[in-house]
Design an enzyme around this catalytic site. Sequence first.
Site, mmCIF file in Angstrom:
data_model
loop_
_atom_site.group_PDB
_atom_site.id
_atom_site.type_symbol
_atom_site.label_atom_id
_atom_site.label_comp_id
_atom_site.label_asym_id
_atom_site.label_seq_id
_atom_site.Cartn_x
_atom_site.Cartn_y
_atom_site.Cartn_z
ATOM 1 N N ARG A 159 0.740 -0.965 -0.106
ATOM 2 C CA ARG A 159 0.256 -0.297 -0.538
ATOM 3 C C ARG A 159 0.771 1.041 0.173
ATOM 4 O O ARG A 159 2.236 1.144 0.605
ATOM 5 C CB ARG A 159 -0.766 0.213 1.538
ATOM 6 C CG ARG A 159 -1.503 -1.094 1.388
ATOM 7 C CD ARG A 159 -2.303 -1.380 2.477
ATOM 8 N NE ARG A 159 -1.616 -1.805 3.797
ATOM 9 C CZ ARG A 159 -1.462 -1.511 4.331
ATOM 10 N NH1 ARG A 159 -2.206 -1.517 5.438
ATOM 11 N NH2 ARG A 159 -0.565 -2.249 5.547
ATOM 12 N N GLY A 170 -9.956 5.919 -3.403
ATOM 13 C CA GLY A 170 -9.397 6.341 -4.961
ATOM 14 C C GLY A 170 -7.778 5.844 -5.577
ATOM 15 O O GLY A 170 -7.964 4.784 -4.459
ATOM 16 N N CYS A 175 -4.227 1.975 -7.551
ATOM 17 C CA CYS A 175 -5.065 0.832 -8.209
ATOM 18 C C CYS A 175 -6.564 0.698 -8.127
ATOM 19 O O CYS A 175 -6.712 -0.271 -9.010
ATOM 20 C CB CYS A 175 -4.113 -0.058 -6.810
ATOM 21 S SG CYS A 175 -2.647 0.378 -6.473
ATOM 22 N N LYS A 200 -8.741 1.474 -10.872
ATOM 23 C CA LYS A 200 -8.322 0.638 -11.968
ATOM 24 C C LYS A 200 -8.351 -0.374 -12.320
ATOM 25 O O LYS A 200 -9.188 -1.865 -12.933
ATOM 26 C CB LYS A 200 -7.120 1.164 -12.168
ATOM 27 C CG LYS A 200 -6.061 0.849 -13.341
ATOM 28 C CD LYS A 200 -4.456 0.841 -13.430
ATOM 29 C CE LYS A 200 -3.771 0.838 -12.533
ATOM 30 N NZ LYS A 200 -3.193 -0.536 -12.669
HETATM 31 C C1 UGA Z 1 -4.293 -0.728 -2.486
HETATM 32 C C2 UGA Z 1 -4.141 -2.121 -2.110
HETATM 33 O O1 UGA Z 1 -4.286 -2.230 -0.232
HETATM 34 C C3 UGA Z 1 -2.714 -2.623 -1.665
HETATM 35 O O2 UGA Z 1 -2.661 -4.481 -1.297
HETATM 36 C C4 UGA Z 1 -2.223 -2.804 -3.285
HETATM 37 O O3 UGA Z 1 -0.816 -3.885 -3.396
HETATM 38 C C5 UGA Z 1 -2.788 -1.070 -3.544
HETATM 39 O O4 UGA Z 1 -3.977 -1.445 -4.020
HETATM 40 C C6 UGA Z 1 -1.799 -1.504 -5.236
HETATM 41 O O5 UGA Z 1 -2.712 -2.887 -6.231
HETATM 42 O O6 UGA Z 1 -0.635 -1.414 -5.803
HETATM 43 P P1 UGA Z 1 -3.292 1.850 -2.215
HETATM 44 O O7 UGA Z 1 -4.346 1.942 -3.148
HETATM 45 O O8 UGA Z 1 -2.285 1.845 -1.671
HETATM 46 O O9 UGA Z 1 -3.815 -0.632 -1.979
HETATM 47 O O10 UGA Z 1 -4.047 2.143 -1.308
HETATM 48 P P2 UGA Z 1 -4.831 1.719 -0.082
HETATM 49 O O11 UGA Z 1 -4.671 1.584 1.512
HETATM 50 O O12 UGA Z 1 -6.091 0.188 -0.470
HETATM 51 O O13 UGA Z 1 -6.664 2.645 -0.396
HETATM 52 C C7 UGA Z 1 -7.508 2.105 -1.087
HETATM 53 C C8 UGA Z 1 -8.778 3.423 -1.005
HETATM 54 O O14 UGA Z 1 -9.178 2.767 -0.109
HETATM 55 C C9 UGA Z 1 -8.057 5.167 -0.447
HETATM 56 O O15 UGA Z 1 -8.921 6.329 -1.286
HETATM 57 C C10 UGA Z 1 -8.443 4.529 1.040
HETATM 58 O O16 UGA Z 1 -8.723 6.073 1.838
HETATM 59 C C11 UGA Z 1 -9.524 4.231 0.738
HETATM 60 N N1 UGA Z 1 -10.008 3.502 2.080
HETATM 61 C C12 UGA Z 1 -9.358 2.430 3.042
HETATM 62 C C13 UGA Z 1 -11.154 3.471 2.463
HETATM 63 O O17 UGA Z 1 -11.579 4.418 1.876
HETATM 64 N N2 UGA Z 1 -11.876 2.549 3.424
HETATM 65 C C14 UGA Z 1 -10.483 1.709 4.221
HETATM 66 O O18 UGA Z 1 -11.113 1.132 5.236
HETATM 67 C C15 UGA Z 1 -9.767 1.785 3.418
#
Ligand code: UGA
Length: 484
Positions: free
Chosen positions: A153, A276, A279, A282
């Site tokens: 992440r 958002g 990752c 998309k």
């Molecule tokens: C995500 C995955 O969590 C990773 O495991 C994966 O490797 C990565 O995509 C990827 O494919 O490269 P990332 O995009 O860095 O990681 O971010 P996340 O922490 O997963 O958050 C994604 C979105 O969800 C953010 O906008 C965050 O604010 C939102 N989110 C997350 C929520 O709205 N609620 C939650 O409980 C958790």
Amino acid sequence: MRIAVIGSGYVGLVSAACFAEIGHDVISVDNDADKIACLQSGEVPIHEHFLAELIKRHHRKRLHFSTVIADAVRASEAIFITVGTPQSETGEADLSFVEAVASQIASAIDGRKVIVEKSTVPVRTCESLRQTLLFNGALPDSFFVASNPEFLREGSAVSDFLYPDRIVAGADDTFSSSVLQEIYAPLTSGSYYRGENVVPGPVDSKPAARLILTNAKSAELIKHASNAFLAMKISFINAVANISEAVGADVTEVCSGVGSDSRIGPKFLKAGVGYGGSCFPKDVQAFHAVATQCGYDFSLLTEVMKINSEQRKRFLRKVRSALWTLRGKRLAVLGLAFKGGTDDVRESPAISIIDSLLKDGAAVNAYDPVAMPKAKAFFSPQQVTFASSSYEAAAGCDALLILTEWNEFAELDLARIRGLLKYPIVVDGRNLYEPQQVADAGLVYYSIGRAAGVPTEIASPAEVRAYTPVDILTRNPTRAVSAA
Ligand code: UGA
């Protein structure tokens, strides 16, 4: 092991630095000469905890940067592909960068190489990769292809790499499987964790990382299915938040009840303005496209995406309703990154929300601890004023909006904010406060899936109504507002 990592974006750069950290000799390659020059001079182009330290520790020892794929391929036994796979107009992943890199790798293969796909790609990419390598002149017995998806992440990428929940090694032959096992041995045996000066891990980190060996297609599917499932969890809880709001329940209480079931778990159940980043948006779209190509209508994913885009619109309706009219108003926006802990603004809900506010005729004062340089590319200085602190952003504004879950936004001096704002209104898209706490500071507080917090002094029935956003589900005044 001698490793080349082709592509020095988030995944590539973190992987290269971490491979060096666990003892390998690494060449990180990118065709962006400016980026490589910047890395060679010791600058790190992305904000990622521990990354700058690791690059500094290994640069010119076990970690080198280059723009020349051929040299890196010749010098390495394993070649990881970590180039971008952006979304195409049809929603599928655009694999042209992977193909371009593969053709360059093919012409440089001069011995037995393992080519590892680490970018997020649709299932069957390894097959196409193998074919492209052959079409570009690589001899059939000179290379093997494997899949090793990354689950890091942004914001905690280094720690996620070094202390993973699992390492997935997808190979269709024993040689590449053994090469991947050797590469990750310091983590799977736990020897890295017992070393000195290691990057600290999370409190619940395990003594050794778990390795899952699969075939290449299963590994590819694990990546897409994992991201789609996490996105689904977020959309699910956002839908529950909307019901909570309508009936006067509190979504954080609902989450704590639902998430305590060990079969469900509490993670990725935070309601907000929707997911958002580079990752989830998309990958959910791309996974849906893969399913369609396979003849399966994965309509669940269509709903996940629909709920996610509706969540931003609901937030905007909440802001409009709280402020009555937006034209001519000035709003303070805290948070531009797509989530806390990163400077990445790609597909950030904050950027699209600000865009809509501007279209509605509002002016915006924005602040983010690290994402402002990247956000400035989206807005002209006439449209958005960038502040140097939350308080500077709030000064003289008609309301304060919180759009990214940075820790510092959860620790604001609310009385000071109250003194700076023209109208005492906070609309929090990340549920960073208890409604009562904000109301006690004299601010009307709207969040996601919870009753509004209304200060006692303005809580007469008529005034509460005036500050009450129209309930978006029923289009009636919400019953969820409770006077403090
Ligand atoms: C995500 C995955 O969590 C990773 O495991 C994966 O490797 C990565 O995509 C990827 O494919 O490269 P990332 O995009 O860095 O990681 O971010 P996340 O922490 O997963 O958050 C994604 C979105 O969800 C953010 O906008 C965050 O604010 C939102 N989110 C997350 C929520 O709205 N609620 C939650 O409980 C958790």
